[in-house]
Scaffold this motif. Structure first.
Motif: not given
Length: 60
Positions: A46-57, A19-30
């Protein structure tokens, strides 16, 4: 809200799928890595872009 969506997505995919999850919410990092492990699934990274994060599970 992002954790509820993650839990819904996990139920919809087959074991082994990623699953790929894309979000700009900083709290999602934890939150997202912890939720992935808590539910018995594999947090891949997780991939950290300037505007958003991409998480893989990976669902188990």
């Amino acid at each position: 809200m992002h954790l509820l969506k993650l839990q819904e997505l996990i139920k919809k995919v087959e074991p082994g799928q990623i699953i790929e999850i894309v979000t700009d919410y900083d709290g999602s990092v934890e939150d997202i890595p912890a939720c992935g492990e808590k539910t018995g699934n594999e947090f891949i990274g997780v991939e950290d872009d300037l505007d958003f994060f991409k998480f893989y599970i990976r669902r188990f």
